[in-house]
Design an enzyme around this catalytic site. Structure first.
Site, short mmCIF file in Angstrom:
data_model
loop_
_atom_site.label_atom_id
_atom_site.label_comp_id
_atom_site.label_asym_id
_atom_site.label_seq_id
_atom_site.Cartn_x
_atom_site.Cartn_y
_atom_site.Cartn_z
N CYS A 80 0.70 -1.13 0.07
CA CYS A 80 0.25 -0.21 -0.27
C CYS A 80 0.73 0.98 0.26
O CYS A 80 2.22 1.33 0.75
CB CYS A 80 -0.71 -0.17 1.01
SG CYS A 80 -1.43 1.17 1.56
N CYS A 83 0.04 3.15 3.85
CA CYS A 83 0.48 3.36 5.40
C CYS A 83 1.55 1.53 4.86
O CYS A 83 2.44 1.23 5.77
CB CYS A 83 -0.94 1.53 5.77
SG CYS A 83 -1.13 0.50 4.58
N ASP A 324 31.39 10.04 53.39
CA ASP A 324 32.14 9.33 53.00
C ASP A 324 32.81 8.30 53.13
O ASP A 324 31.65 7.28 53.76
CB ASP A 324 33.49 10.08 53.07
CG ASP A 324 33.79 11.46 52.59
OD1 ASP A 324 32.70 12.12 51.49
OD2 ASP A 324 34.23 12.61 53.46
ZN LIG Z 1 -3.23 0.50 3.58
#
Ligand SMILES: [Zn+2]
Length: 508
Positions: A80, A83, A324
């Site tokens: 895609c 995405c 100390d």
């Molecule tokens: Zn997508």
């Protein structure tokens, strides 16, 4: 034109889809825009979320096979363009070191749930966090700008402007939360135990809308604020005045995102007081040139036990002041806070009691703890405030160059709230800036040592931050007055113990 677009859409939606109402859902959308999106290489889930259609995205069920979206997305050969595979469940798995194509959201959830179970976290609710590369948000903005230019005047688009789309993060959460809740056996909510899903992309730094050199058409578009897409009206994500609608600056990628996932829990804080019985144990781990100073440290003795008990990743130790290495810490002890990060277990008061016992039962007895308990994260601030107010008591074994008489004892013990000016001691001058500080010696008391007139125990109560060793020997005149100058002789400190730390408000 219409004809052409029909063809494209058929290529992206498998004809076998008959169950569910995916086909119906898609057919209800404006077909020209729908096909246009498909032709731009946008996946079905991205199309649906851009139109703000939540139902089918989160319809993933336990066995995963009943959501037609799953077979649709995994059948899509192309990554895609928005995405980059996230909603197609295609990713480079950083654990397995290869590209994985999962068929369903359930399969992705399985992967995550396995990791959570392996880590053996104790939890009764979880929150899911997703981070995605900016490249994706920039692609999304580009697509929207483009769509607005093309369809902005159509009524359905106007409507979208008010409803808004679903962000990739939300779409992913919608599809994963149900299966995760079932696999982990608890509900999700905002809570300190977080499951983090991190998607990164090798192209992420290149940015998306890099205009080709001879094309300045997208100069004015902003890229930095696309992060909120989906959480605000779409109109504000789009700036189109100078946008050339004939071009779409999508940075397509041949590689899916890298995917990693882990859990984290907000830190727990333990508070208490410690006692140090050794003159060869430092407060914190102290290494000089690869060589350890002293045989151990208070920080490590307490920290490792707590870390083991809570199965955490790391700890941080904060004490109210310090002594100390050769000074013992006696009396009621010195307040401290231990911050434990990313614990697998959720510690209880009982757990704090057990840890205290474990530390105190160690044979060498270098360090002990008292009143160990769980405190809020504000314990740290309380400790600091209390520290400023506090008084400290010491017992010092002192040698003087002449024998002391009763008058000397009386003279010393008659001094109340004596003001002392201390220039930064020679021994710490290499790491502290040279300053002049005024401190108060509240009271002093001399205790004789049997059989000796030149050794005695000096008990004194001082304001926090007083340098005691220097107050006794005078530090070549840098501390004035001093025990030496008061008695008119040389005075040296042989041993020093802290015997009490009084704090106003915390861990008393
Ligand atoms: Zn997508």
């Amino acid at each position: 034109m219409e004809q052409e677009e029909e063809k494209v859409s058929n290529a992206f939606i498998p004809s076998s889809l008959s169950s569910f109402d995916l086909e119906q859902v898609l057919h209800a959308l404006p077909s020209n825009a729908l096909n246009h999106l498909f032709s731009l290489g946008v996946c079905v889930r991205c199309v649906l979320r851009l139109f703000g259609i939540k139902g089918p995205i989160c319809a993933s069920v336990d066995n995963g096979s009943e959501n037609p979206l799953d077979s649709t997305t995994s059948n899509e050969a192309k990554l895609c363009n928005i995405c980059l595979g996230i909603l197609q469940f295609r990713f480079y798995d950083d654990r397995e070191k290869r590209v994985l194509q999962k068929d369903t959201a359930y399969d992705v959830a399985l992967l995550i749930a396995d990791m959570v179970k392996q880590e053996r976290y104790q939890f009764d609710t979880f929150s899911l966090e997703v981070s995605i590369p900016p490249l994706i948000l920039q692609n999304e903005t580009s697509v929207w700008s483009y769509m607005q230019k093309k369809y902005g005047s159509e009524p359905w688009f106007q409507e979208k402007l008010h409803t808004g789309c679903i962000s990739i993060k939300d779409a992913l959460k919608f599809s994963l939360i149900n299966p995760l809740e079932n696999l982990l056996g608890c509900k999700s909510s905002l809570c300190p135990f977080r499951i983090r899903l991190t998607y990164t992309h090798t192209k992420a730094l290149e940015g998306v809308a890099k205009c080709s050199e001879n094309d300045g058409s997208c100069k004015r578009r902003k890229t930095g604020e696309s992060d909120l897409i989906g959480q605000r009206p779409l109109s504000s994500t789009v700036e189109i005045e100078s946008f050339d609608s004939s071009k779409l600056f999508l940075k397509s990628a041949s590689e899916p995102c890298h995917f990693s996932y882990n859990c984290s829990r907000t830190p727990f804080y333990f508070g208490g007081r410690y006692l140090k019985y050794s003159r060869n144990v430092s407060q914190t781990r102290w290494i000089i040139d690869d060589e350890r100073m002293g045989e151990a440290s208070v920080e490590e003795i307490i920290g490792t036990k707590v870390l083991q008990a809570c199965r955490g990743d790391n700890y941080k130790f904060h004490a109210a002041g310090r002594e100390d290495i050769d000074v013992r810490m006696l009396g009621p002890g010195r307040p401290f806070i231990l911050e434990v990060q990313n614990t697998r277990l959720v510690p209880t008061e009982q757990c704090a009691n057990n840890i205290e016992k474990m530390i105190n039962e160690v044979e060498n007895k270098l360090v002990r703890v008292k009143n160990l308990k769980l405190v809020g994260s504000d314990g740290w601030n309380l400790m600091r405030e209390g520290e400023a107010e506090k008084q400290k008591q010491y017992a010092a074994l002192v040698w003087t160059s002449r024998p002391l008489k009763d008058e000397d004892f009386q003279q010393v013990s008659s001094l109340k709230d004596l003001k002392v000016v201390q220039r930064t001691p020679i021994r710490v001058l290499h790491r502290r800036s040279p300053l002049e500080r005024e401190k108060i010696i509240h009271w002093m008391k001399i205790e004789t040592v049997a059989g000796s007139s030149q050794y005695f125990l000096l008990h004194l109560c001082t304001q926090a931050g007083t340098y005691i060793k220097e107050f006794v020997h005078g530090d070549l005149g840098r501390t004035h007055p001093s025990i030496g100058s008061i008695l008119g002789c040389r005075a040296e400190i042989l041993q020093l113990d802290v015997t009490d730390i009084k704090m106003e408000c915390f861990l008393t």
